[in-house]
Write an enzyme that holds these catalytic residues in place. Structure first.
Site, mmCIF file in Angstrom:
data_model
loop_
_atom_site.group_PDB
_atom_site.id
_atom_site.type_symbol
_atom_site.label_atom_id
_atom_site.label_comp_id
_atom_site.label_asym_id
_atom_site.label_seq_id
_atom_site.Cartn_x
_atom_site.Cartn_y
_atom_site.Cartn_z
ATOM 1 N N ASP A 192 0.372 -1.182 -0.449
ATOM 2 C CA ASP A 192 -0.194 0.197 -0.402
ATOM 3 C C ASP A 192 0.677 1.149 -0.559
ATOM 4 O O ASP A 192 0.584 2.801 -0.860
ATOM 5 C CB ASP A 192 -0.553 -0.557 1.199
ATOM 6 C CG ASP A 192 -2.557 -0.799 0.943
ATOM 7 O OD1 ASP A 192 -2.672 -1.468 2.472
ATOM 8 O OD2 ASP A 192 -2.758 -1.817 0.290
ATOM 9 N N GLU A 248 -2.852 -2.679 -8.548
ATOM 10 C CA GLU A 248 -1.389 -1.515 -8.996
ATOM 11 C C GLU A 248 -1.364 -1.209 -10.547
ATOM 12 O O GLU A 248 -0.825 -0.863 -11.028
ATOM 13 C CB GLU A 248 -0.226 -2.337 -8.992
ATOM 14 C CG GLU A 248 -0.403 -3.832 -10.242
ATOM 15 C CD GLU A 248 -0.962 -4.932 -9.995
ATOM 16 O OE1 GLU A 248 -1.442 -5.739 -9.940
ATOM 17 O OE2 GLU A 248 -2.068 -4.807 -8.928
#
Length: 553
Positions: free
Chosen positions: A442, A468
């Site tokens: 993260d 992502e």
């Protein structure tokens, strides 16, 4: 003789005062008999309905002249909306699927939205390889029936996963099936099943639709149109008392938990109710938004989402669907003035004093209302930001990027401007999660987003597409210019480690919009080139005839 006259005059004045006092009490006192009202819940007794319990237990309903019977729902109970429409109950608690009933022509009205975000989530085991909705494509999924599972299904649909090809099992309401590996993903509530898994010592992970741009209201207080038409004062009083109960419940969680455990849900432990209370408080967001608030724009988006799933196709009349609260009418002041007029000659001084106090109070109320209106405007702006941005990175989410991109495509069509799109993602991102943990993963996404924004133009629009993956929309930019920017960003990423231990690269697909192309076609073209960049070794830019290659990983 004069003494007798004085006694008679005093007696008459005393009687007048007594009669006036009795009349004033009769006019200003509420009726002793409370009206029976029935509220149908959508599920079993738990903290999910705390506001209604406390409105009853603290006497808010009774003060409004109502004796409310709160009826438990559950898998074997009638559906809350059907119970309310049939007249079996006066009010009900429903999910956002209420708007489907409205578009089908049913006379339902949304009175208040208690949860500003839904607790619906995919629950997967922490040791599974499931991190994003895309990872669910070939997995065994346990799903609630529609409309309860609408958000989860819509998330999959927008990730490009065909709902017809999913391996779906009907809900058993038993998370043990997840532990026993009978299923790979469980359709549950972030307010409920996670507590049970923690008690069992089972690590888990949540995949929330709101993190992928799907964010519905939940637990909507509703009634039928005819009841509002026939009993508007009663409906308004019930809504106000209910919201007062919710405010009390969230301000006094320990007291509320004890009441629910003792009176409504003795089979739920105090620890479970506390866990649920804190989770629900995050979804209600009482510090940010007025409890029960509903934004017409969000209801439009929710209705469009149900249409996208093929669950509704009727018209949406927000003026009829969303309840408009009436300002309370305080008849006690009028009654007090009428009663006081009988003694005007004796009480003129007191009346003048009371009038002055009322004037000051009215000024305070006007000032308070102006302040509330300013707060409401500020809250709507904050909610719009929440609806348009990704929680982790602060970038635009998919819905906002689609809105802006369609505007830019129309502008490019009209004025013959160049318009390009970069589709890129982090190479081997799963390896970062596996080696360093998801907190570092993260952090990687957040730091990458901050880094990229420092090197973009004001006209460029950067979006976290999901997981992502990122999209960069570049107006007034042709394919060659966009490829140069992609290479600049690729080199920047490859040579800027997030931490001393973590570095990575990214692959880019670049496409220029062509006349007649829609947004989906433009994204698909860029995605195909990203796929080619991955296949040719990663850490490179693919843009049709323009190819920029760096050292492979």
């Amino acid at each position: 003789m004069s003494a007798i006259r004085r006694f008679c005059r005093a007696t008459k004045l005393g009687n007048l005062l007594i009669i006036t006092t009795v009349l004033l009490c009769c006019l200003t006192s509420p009726l002793a008999a409370a009206e029976p009202i029935r509220l149908q819940l959508r599920w079993l007794h738990q903290f999910q309905f705390a506001g209604y319990y406390m409105a009853k237990e603290k006497g808010f309903y009774r003060e409004a002249g109502m004796d409310v019977d709160i009826v438990e729902g559950g898998p074997n109970a009638p559906k809350a909306i059907d119970s309310m429409l049939s007249g079996e109950s006066d009010f009900a608690v429903a999910n956002s699927g209420l708007v489907i009933a409205h578009m089908q022509g049913k006379p339902v009205v949304a009175l208040a939205a208690i949860m500003q975000s839904s607790p619906s989530a995919w629950i997967v085991l922490a040791d599974s390889n499931i991190f994003t909705p895309l990872d669910l494509a070939d997995k065994r999924l346990m799903l609630l029936p529609l409309p309860e599972s609408a958000e989860l299904r819509l998330t999959l649909l927008r990730e490009g996963i065909s709902l017809n090809n999913l391996n779906i099992t009907n809900a058993s309401f038993n998370p043990q099936d997840l532990i026993d590996h009978k299923i790979d993903a469980y359709d549950g509530y972030s307010t409920n099943e996670p507590f049970w898994l923690e008690q069992q010592g089972v690590p888990y992970r949540l995949i929330r639709p709101r993190e992928y741009g799907v964010n519905f209201y939940n637990d909507i207080l509703t009634t039928r149109t005819t009841l509002i038409e026939q009993r508007p004062e009663m409906v308004d009083a019930f809504v106000r008392a209910s919201l007062q109960g919710w405010q009390y419940a969230l301000d006094h969680i320990e007291e509320t938990v004890a009441v629910i455990h003792a009176q409504y849900a003795p089979n739920k432990s105090l620890e479970h109710l506390r866990f649920e209370a804190e989770a629900i408080r995050e979804l209600v967001m009482p510090e940010l938004v007025q409890i029960g608030h509903m934004n017409p724009g969000r209801w439009k988006t929710i209705a469009a989402s149900y249409k996208e799933l093929g669950m509704a196709d009727g018209p949406l009349d927000l003026e009829q669907f969303i309840y408009h609260h009436k300002e309370p009418v305080d008849y006690s002041r009028l009654y007090a003035l009428l009663a006081a007029s009988l003694l005007v000659l004796l009480l003129v001084g007191a009346f003048a004093l009371r009038l002055a106090r009322l004037t000051r109070r009215l000024r305070r109320e006007v000032s308070a209302r102006i302040e509330v209106e300013h707060e409401l405007l500020k809250t709507n702006q904050q909610l719009e930001k929440l609806a348009n941005t990704d929680r982790l990175t602060g970038l635009w989410n998919r819905l906002k990027l689609e809105e802006v991109a369609n505007i830019e495509i129309r502008r490019a069509e009209r004025y013959d401007f160049a318009l390009s799109l970069l589709f890129f993602d982090i190479d081997h991102f799963k390896a970062i999660n596996d080696q360093y943990g998801h907190e570092v993963g993260d952090q990687t996404l957040a730091c990458l987003s901050e880094l990229l924004q420092q090197h973009l133009r004001e006209a460029d629009s950067l979006c976290r597409w999901g997981g992502e993956e990122f999209l960069l929309l570049m107006p007034h930019t042709d394919l060659s210019q966009a490829s140069s920017m992609a290479e600049k960003l690729r080199s920047l990423i490859a040579n800027t480690p997030i931490t001393p231990e973590v570095s990575f690269t990214a692959s880019f697909g670049v496409a220029q919009w062509q006349k007649g192309q829609n947004l989906d076609e433009l994204i698909q073209q860029a995605d195909q080139r990203l796929y080619r960049a991955k296949a040719l070794g990663r850490n490179r830019v693919e843009a049709g005839n323009v190819t920029v290659v760096a050292s492979t990983q």
